[in-house]
Design a protein around this motif. Sequence first.
Motif, PDB file in Angstrom:
ATOM      1  N   GLU A  93       0.709  -1.176  -0.013  1.00 37.34           N
ATOM      2  CA  GLU A  93       0.146  -0.187  -0.054  1.00 37.34           C
ATOM      3  C   GLU A  93       0.807   0.963  -0.011  1.00 37.34           C
ATOM      4  O   GLU A  93       0.580   2.256  -0.812  1.00 37.34           O
ATOM      5  CB  GLU A  93      -1.014  -0.020   1.242  1.00 37.34           C
ATOM      6  CG  GLU A  93      -1.910   1.173   1.206  1.00 37.34           C
ATOM      7  CD  GLU A  93      -2.877   1.086   2.572  1.00 37.34           C
ATOM      8  OE1 GLU A  93      -3.619   2.029   2.791  1.00 37.34           O
ATOM      9  OE2 GLU A  93      -2.752   0.140   3.044  1.00 37.34           O
ATOM     10  N   PHE A  94       2.034   1.075   0.540  1.00 38.88           N
ATOM     11  CA  PHE A  94       2.951   2.387   0.742  1.00 38.88           C
ATOM     12  C   PHE A  94       3.358   2.622  -0.681  1.00 38.88           C
ATOM     13  O   PHE A  94       3.575   3.845  -1.174  1.00 38.88           O
ATOM     14  CB  PHE A  94       3.936   1.881   1.810  1.00 38.88           C
ATOM     15  CG  PHE A  94       5.092   3.039   1.923  1.00 38.88           C
ATOM     16  CD1 PHE A  94       4.665   4.247   2.580  1.00 38.88           C
ATOM     17  CD2 PHE A  94       6.414   3.050   1.489  1.00 38.88           C
ATOM     18  CE1 PHE A  94       5.571   5.217   2.922  1.00 38.88           C
ATOM     19  CE2 PHE A  94       7.171   4.085   1.481  1.00 38.88           C
ATOM     20  CZ  PHE A  94       6.960   5.163   2.342  1.00 38.88           C
ATOM     21  N   TYR A  95       4.064   1.651  -1.210  1.00 42.95           N
ATOM     22  CA  TYR A  95       4.463   1.724  -2.756  1.00 42.95           C
ATOM     23  C   TYR A  95       3.366   2.248  -3.665  1.00 42.95           C
ATOM     24  O   TYR A  95       3.701   3.184  -4.195  1.00 42.95           O
ATOM     25  CB  TYR A  95       4.721   0.184  -3.357  1.00 42.95           C
ATOM     26  CG  TYR A  95       6.171  -0.253  -3.208  1.00 42.95           C
ATOM     27  CD1 TYR A  95       7.138   0.412  -4.344  1.00 42.95           C
ATOM     28  CD2 TYR A  95       6.730  -1.111  -2.239  1.00 42.95           C
ATOM     29  CE1 TYR A  95       8.578   0.074  -4.310  1.00 42.95           C
ATOM     30  CE2 TYR A  95       8.194  -1.413  -2.301  1.00 42.95           C
ATOM     31  CZ  TYR A  95       8.969  -0.770  -3.389  1.00 42.95           C
ATOM     32  OH  TYR A  95      10.348  -1.255  -3.167  1.00 42.95           O
ATOM     33  N   ALA A  96       2.289   1.670  -3.359  1.00 47.53           N
ATOM     34  CA  ALA A  96       1.145   2.477  -4.458  1.00 47.53           C
ATOM     35  C   ALA A  96       0.903   3.890  -4.162  1.00 47.53           C
ATOM     36  O   ALA A  96       0.726   4.826  -5.075  1.00 47.53           O
ATOM     37  CB  ALA A  96      -0.065   1.521  -4.119  1.00 47.53           C
ATOM     38  N   LEU A  97       0.879   4.181  -2.755  1.00 48.08           N
ATOM     39  CA  LEU A  97       0.524   5.546  -2.356  1.00 48.08           C
ATOM     40  C   LEU A  97       1.660   6.372  -2.877  1.00 48.08           C
ATOM     41  O   LEU A  97       1.333   7.488  -3.414  1.00 48.08           O
ATOM     42  CB  LEU A  97       0.153   5.659  -0.748  1.00 48.08           C
ATOM     43  CG  LEU A  97      -0.062   6.831  -0.412  1.00 48.08           C
ATOM     44  CD1 LEU A  97      -1.565   7.177  -1.003  1.00 48.08           C
ATOM     45  CD2 LEU A  97      -0.348   6.909   1.151  1.00 48.08           C
ATOM     46  N   ILE A  98       2.943   5.896  -2.589  1.00 49.20           N
ATOM     47  CA  ILE A  98       3.978   7.095  -2.873  1.00 49.20           C
ATOM     48  C   ILE A  98       3.992   7.207  -4.536  1.00 49.20           C
ATOM     49  O   ILE A  98       4.220   8.165  -5.029  1.00 49.20           O
ATOM     50  CB  ILE A  98       5.424   6.386  -2.565  1.00 49.20           C
ATOM     51  CG1 ILE A  98       5.417   6.343  -0.907  1.00 49.20           C
ATOM     52  CG2 ILE A  98       6.742   7.068  -3.050  1.00 49.20           C
ATOM     53  CD1 ILE A  98       5.112   7.684  -0.433  1.00 49.20           C
ATOM     54  N   THR A  99       4.102   6.011  -5.196  1.00 54.09           N
ATOM     55  CA  THR A  99       4.029   5.985  -6.906  1.00 54.09           C
ATOM     56  C   THR A  99       3.132   6.950  -7.340  1.00 54.09           C
ATOM     57  O   THR A  99       3.279   7.525  -8.505  1.00 54.09           O
ATOM     58  CB  THR A  99       4.150   5.048  -7.268  1.00 54.09           C
ATOM     59  OG1 THR A  99       3.065   3.955  -6.750  1.00 54.09           O
ATOM     60  CG2 THR A  99       5.420   4.054  -7.044  1.00 54.09           C
ATOM     61  N   ALA A 100       1.880   7.055  -6.735  1.00 55.12           N
ATOM     62  CA  ALA A 100       0.661   7.798  -7.154  1.00 55.12           C
ATOM     63  C   ALA A 100       0.768   9.308  -6.862  1.00 55.12           C
ATOM     64  O   ALA A 100       0.121  10.020  -7.491  1.00 55.12           O
ATOM     65  CB  ALA A 100      -0.803   7.258  -6.532  1.00 55.12           C
ATOM     66  N   ASN A 101       1.863   9.653  -5.950  1.00 59.19           N
ATOM     67  CA  ASN A 101       1.780  10.896  -5.804  1.00 59.19           C
ATOM     68  C   ASN A 101       3.253  11.814  -5.771  1.00 59.19           C
ATOM     69  O   ASN A 101       3.174  12.977  -5.584  1.00 59.19           O
ATOM     70  CB  ASN A 101       1.332  11.441  -4.210  1.00 59.19           C
ATOM     71  CG  ASN A 101      -0.208  10.788  -4.090  1.00 59.19           C
ATOM     72  OD1 ASN A 101      -1.113  11.675  -4.135  1.00 59.19           O
ATOM     73  ND2 ASN A 101      -0.655   9.635  -3.859  1.00 59.19           N
ATOM     74  N   ILE A 102       4.216  11.025  -5.659  1.00 62.24           N
ATOM     75  CA  ILE A 102       5.499  11.472  -5.525  1.00 62.24           C
ATOM     76  C   ILE A 102       5.817  12.345  -6.799  1.00 62.24           C
ATOM     77  O   ILE A 102       6.814  13.351  -6.494  1.00 62.24           O
ATOM     78  CB  ILE A 102       6.465  10.313  -5.280  1.00 62.24           C
ATOM     79  CG1 ILE A 102       7.858  10.857  -4.597  1.00 62.24           C
ATOM     80  CG2 ILE A 102       6.709   9.701  -6.858  1.00 62.24           C
ATOM     81  CD1 ILE A 102       7.654  11.592  -3.323  1.00 62.24           C
ATOM     82  N   PHE A 103       5.461  12.212  -8.111  1.00 63.15           N
ATOM     83  CA  PHE A 103       5.768  13.049  -9.035  1.00 63.15           C
ATOM     84  C   PHE A 103       4.788  14.119  -9.029  1.00 63.15           C
ATOM     85  O   PHE A 103       4.889  15.075 -10.127  1.00 63.15           O
ATOM     86  CB  PHE A 103       5.580  12.158 -10.461  1.00 63.15           C
ATOM     87  CG  PHE A 103       6.437  11.129 -10.271  1.00 63.15           C
ATOM     88  CD1 PHE A 103       7.589  11.234 -10.705  1.00 63.15           C
ATOM     89  CD2 PHE A 103       6.167   9.877 -10.039  1.00 63.15           C
ATOM     90  CE1 PHE A 103       8.717  10.123 -10.789  1.00 63.15           C
ATOM     91  CE2 PHE A 103       6.875   8.799  -9.986  1.00 63.15           C
ATOM     92  CZ  PHE A 103       8.425   8.783 -10.550  1.00 63.15           C
ATOM     93  N   LYS A 104       3.976  14.586  -8.087  1.00 62.96           N
ATOM     94  CA  LYS A 104       3.281  15.635  -8.036  1.00 62.96           C
ATOM     95  C   LYS A 104       3.863  16.878  -7.399  1.00 62.96           C
ATOM     96  O   LYS A 104       4.684  16.588  -6.736  1.00 62.96           O
ATOM     97  CB  LYS A 104       1.588  15.380  -7.393  1.00 62.96           C
ATOM     98  CG  LYS A 104       1.019  14.385  -8.126  1.00 62.96           C
ATOM     99  CD  LYS A 104      -0.417  14.263  -7.469  1.00 62.96           C
ATOM    100  CE  LYS A 104      -1.321  13.184  -8.313  1.00 62.96           C
ATOM    101  NZ  LYS A 104      -2.482  13.007  -7.708  1.00 62.96           N
ATOM    102  N   SER A 105       3.425  18.000  -7.508  1.00 66.25           N
ATOM    103  CA  SER A 105       3.810  19.366  -6.958  1.00 66.25           C
ATOM    104  C   SER A 105       3.729  19.193  -5.509  1.00 66.25           C
ATOM    105  O   SER A 105       2.606  18.787  -5.033  1.00 66.25           O
ATOM    106  CB  SER A 105       3.339  20.602  -7.425  1.00 66.25           C
ATOM    107  OG  SER A 105       3.683  21.642  -6.542  1.00 66.25           O
TER     108      SER A 105
END
Length: 818
Positions: free
Chosen positions: A748-760
């Motif tokens: 779940e951590f992987y999914a959450l990070i990869t979904a938001n880490i490239f945003k501002s």
Amino acid sequence: MTRKTYILLTIILLSVLTAGAVNVSPRIFRNYTSANGLADNSAQTIHCTKTGRLVITTIGQINFFDGAAFTYIDPLEENIYALSEYQGNYHLYFDRFHHIWLKNTHSVTCVDLLTERFTKSIEDEFRQFGVTERVKDLFVDSTGIVWLLIDKGLFNVKTKKIIKLREQFNLQDLEVYKNQYVMLFYDNGLMEMYDQESGKKLIENRAYTDKDNVRYNQSSLVKVDGSNVYQIRNGNKEAILMKYDVNLNEWSELMRTPYHMNNMAIRDSLLYVPCEYGYWIYNVKTHEADHVEAVVLESGQTLVTDVNVITFDRQGGMWVGTEKRGLLYSKPYKSPFMVYKWGDSKANHYGAMMNHRVDEWPMFRSRMVNCVYKDSRGWTWVGTAQGLQLYRRENDLLPQVYTMKDGLYNNIVHSIVEDLNHNIWVATSYGISVVLFREDGRVHFINSYNQYDHVPNEVFVNGKAMCLPDGHIVMQSLDHVIEFDPGQMTTLGGDYPFEIYPKLIKLMVNGVDVDPTTEIDGKRILDRALSRVWGLDLNYNQNSLTLVFSALNYFRPQQTFYRVRVRGLDDEWRVLTPYSSDGMVDKQGLLHLPLMALRPGSYVLEVQASLVPDKWTTRAYEWEINVHEPWWRTTGVFMLLAGVILILFFINLFYYMKNTNLRAMRNSEETGLIKRIYNFIDRCSTSGDVLEPSPEEYSQADPDLQNELAPEFVTVIEKIMPVVRAEKKKKKITMRKLSGAAGIDVKEFYALITANIFKSPRQLIKKSRLAEAEHMLRTTKEPIDSIAEKCGFVSANYFIASFFQAHHITPEAYRQRR
């Protein structure tokens, strides 16, 4: 006084006036009740199957009797089907489709003989016959064909043809004649005969007038014997027995009774008719009728009872079902033993004849024995407390000894006598035995008789036995004198008019009683009733068996012999007797056959049964037993296992290489993602950019949800920031460690990070600066525009608007509230 009691007393009174006593059956009966395992003492119907097993109907139950024990099954409400047209009492049918049908007033139940259980759905059985509509009544003819009464008429389940019926009358019975014609019997006495193939009516005949119709219109029972059809018709109170001659096409009346007649059985030109008061015996040749009102039990008790049914087993034994007294059995042959109590003139006469001839304590070779007898061959027989001794020559030092292991009921021999056929009869402390010889002078076998043969169960007197000039033998016991004629005994020569056959009645696997519902190690051993099983398929660890067989020898169970062999284990035949098998054949004539620790393989068990130990004319019944090898011992499994191992090796190699690449890729991706997290948190912490309104805020439009950070992501970043700052220099941070710090699963951590880490990170930066502004508002008195500038907002107005959007209050109001 009830009407039934009044009629019974009237019959007894008439019998006393005309014959001087109640007419008692010359047969002697053994009584079986619920104490012996019968489900209920009301035996409604009895049927002897082709194998000789008895099926007895009691109130609601179906009982099976194997000669030693009763078993029974109970129907549930869902097993009962309503028949609107049937008004009679219990009627049992066997069809050719492995069913038992039991009709009672307005209902029917069905037993599947393959499983010996009531069928779950009688509607399903009817559908298999091709009938989906409501069935009003059901009949099974003597050929086993089922006939179903439906709205369209009478449906034959074999031919699928329908016979139209008289609508104004109730069809009560049917039967077939010469397998071609069907006879229909209506409640008004009408009989119609149809050709089954064409459906054409051939005969219409009526048994009696309308006046008699009122008296006998309640129920019907039909029995076919050659060209004669016998019919019982009952009314509310009375009954009539009639005969229809098919060749002459005419009815004749045989008898009427002021009470019900219940059933019929035909044997040796005698028609047995059970009734409310005993039973009638009608001689179809002489037309003479005899009413038996009472029966005599083995105990000597005279029993007056109503009789529901009479049938005969394959050996000729007579079975009587009573309403309240259970089941009665009479042997096919009259007991040859006549018993006289002391005080009877014959007992006194025979006793006097034996008294002056007997030495009750003779000496033989200087020792006291019970009796000594020298037969016509010059052989000397000595009765002792250890068995029967035979000295064939005067100078024999050691005798030939016969004991219970050879067939005696008891080892203590009290008297010995020879009959006119040179057989030797001995009386013991329990029963009478006879030593039978072959033509060459060798002993054939020893047969014995006890209380079940009408021999008193008491000790006999030393030396008190003699053969009369007419060949009769008399023996004296403590309280009786017994007389019998060996020349008239059917149990001596072994030429019986019937044969007996073994039937498997019980199976134990590894010590567990097995029936169709039993599972051992998750495997169901039987898929049908034990009586329908001719083979066993077992696992390697289900290899200790005990099989129990019954020869269904109701006549003389103690005179049952078996011959057994197991092909694949021991190809030699073994003869097992009740007295020389170490208990494998018990007193009830049951064979208990153990087959222990069978090795994997195929075996064929062959069993025969006989009434004599050396006559095996019947075919051997066979049961095939397959014990499977454990899977790890079979060649095929070894080859398969080797192939599987080889395949698994290559699969494992393939996935190892693939997983190695995946792990390398995953490590590379994880390293890159951790660097992104570092950068993201750094931007949140050290960004010196001035916060200006975004284009969306200028246009007062909703923020782009795709660029908005997820609230869960914001929470996680806030949790892991301290960890990242503390561990950044050590360079030991992993995604698993960060997910632990965030308190969520690594996936779940992987999914959450990869979904938001490239945003501002603007949202987090703004949240951080607003938090810093809150602190300054609480702890300082600096002006609002100064706080906005120090916290990195482009203008005081933008700061005020952002603060209000987050807290729903202006900065000044927030400071004043504090």
